[in-house]
Scaffold this active site. Sequence first.
Site, PDB file in Angstrom:
ATOM      1  N   ASP A 228       0.838  -1.196   0.000  1.00 44.86           N
ATOM      2  CA  ASP A 228       0.000   0.000   0.000  1.00 44.86           C
ATOM      3  C   ASP A 228       0.875   1.249   0.000  1.00 44.86           C
ATOM      4  O   ASP A 228       0.687   2.160  -0.794  1.00 44.86           O
ATOM      5  CB  ASP A 228      -0.923  -0.034   1.226  1.00 44.86           C
TER       6      ASP A 228
ATOM      7  N   ASP B   6      -1.813   5.781 -12.556  1.00 46.50           N
ATOM      8  CA  ASP B   6      -0.460   5.544 -12.063  1.00 46.50           C
ATOM      9  C   ASP B   6      -0.469   4.633 -10.841  1.00 46.50           C
ATOM     10  O   ASP B   6      -1.328   4.737  -9.963  1.00 46.50           O
ATOM     11  CB  ASP B   6       0.177   6.888 -11.689  1.00 46.50           C
TER      12      ASP B   6
ATOM     13  N   GLU C 130      -1.248   1.332 -14.788  1.00 50.03           N
ATOM     14  CA  GLU C 130       0.119   0.837 -14.626  1.00 50.03           C
ATOM     15  C   GLU C 130       0.188  -0.030 -13.376  1.00 50.03           C
ATOM     16  O   GLU C 130       0.175   0.475 -12.259  1.00 50.03           O
ATOM     17  CB  GLU C 130       1.099   2.005 -14.512  1.00 50.03           C
TER      18      GLU C 130
END
Length: 495
Positions: free
Chosen positions: A198, A235, A265
């Site tokens: 995370d 992203d 991505e």
Amino acid sequence: MRNPTLLQCFHWYYPEGGKLWPELAERADGFNDIGINMVWLPPAYKGASGGYSVGYDSYDLFDLGEFDQKGSIPTKYGDKAQLLAAIDALKRNDIAVLLDVVVNHKMGADEKEAIRVQRVNADDRTQIDEEIIECEGWTRYTFPARAGQYSQFIWDFKCFSGIDHIENPDEDGIFKIVNDYTGEGWNDQVDDELGNFDYLMGENIDFRNHAVTEEIKYWARWVMEQTQCDGFRLDAVKHIPAWFYKEWIEHVQEVAPKPLFIVAEYWSHEVDKLQTYIDQVEGKTMLFDAPLQMKFHEASRMGRDYDMTQIFTGTLVEADPFHAVTLVANHDTQPLQALEAPVEPWFKPLAYALILLRENGVPSVFYPDLYGAHYEDVGGDGQTYPIDMPIIEQLDELILARQRFAHGVQTLFFDHPNCIAFSRSGTDEFPGCVVVMSNGDDGEKTIHLGENYGNKTWRDFLGNRQERVVTDENGEATFFCNGGSVSVWVIEEVI
């Protein structure tokens, strides 16, 4: 859109000074001429390093180069008016525009707050120290120069789950912030590297805070209205809970005036992880094919020792072609960057032929391969290195060949470790092609195309081979390529 072809129109070391947006406005006609019909812009909003920011140190999503923040009104790429002018020029040329979405973290906070944190083992993020530290952290974002225009949302420590620097006591590391949302630890549905991936950098946004998720949805509506964009590149999604992006994508698709193109991505070379993510978001986004990019890197380094019949084994475009965006390079894999895995220039025409001319996946072209790049930076050993990324000769012709000849049924001839080929049958409306390449010596392939292609004269569209090839009455002929090269054979009369 016929044969969608994406251009990533920047790289990590693109010069600062507000040059990119005007350049894109000027180049829009040329993009259209060679067959680029979609572009991915760099982050268009203000980063923590202002006019020098590549854009991934996200500070204010609502500042598109309009406010005097972080030492500059324009971003590295230009001001808001120049951005909108570039988008307008691209759209006049029927080129779709994708915006880069960086919402994993924020950086460059305006104020410190008194916060409570717990130390985290950087090598195993699931190991969180029980001790709670009283300290200060840069976690409050007020955007004083914007003064509430477009959004009055104030980010504070309750919007974040992690941080990498605290004060009083001063300490660097990874710290989990203690607030109303972080009691269970990190977010779930993220990559399991380092136990739980995370946390990446900066102030880590916590999507369990409903006010945060609603603000990011609101920003998406706002930026779509401001820019009239056609889609998004997302992203660092391996660090963001998949359930959030499923929800966010559903929202933006619902409110958009037309379907959006969305690619994310998730940088992993394990195709199973990519497929798991696609399942978690219920197929609502495409992913960049990181395993294929690594294959190209390895093949370019190994030369004739690489078995070209295995070039697609273990890739996303092989496993799930409808969710794959294929690529040869990007701003992270270029030399001296975080995920450095450069493809040697000699192999790039082969790699681009494999993603541009096959029917599988949506190809992405990297700006320096079309226009070149020169820069220097410090490597991992502390030494400074000059880097020259040359223009890849014939790349513009390969992109054009995609629009003109990459049509119809695909047949593969992957029967030799060095020389492989594939054909596209063409359609009633558009012609096809035969593509032959070798990573070793000169190569050839005898291919049966069928009676419809009998007694036809073929030539290499790229001009790497000068001879003509004539099919017999049954549509069979031997097609050639040079060593370490690629040839795209098309019927002479359609060139």
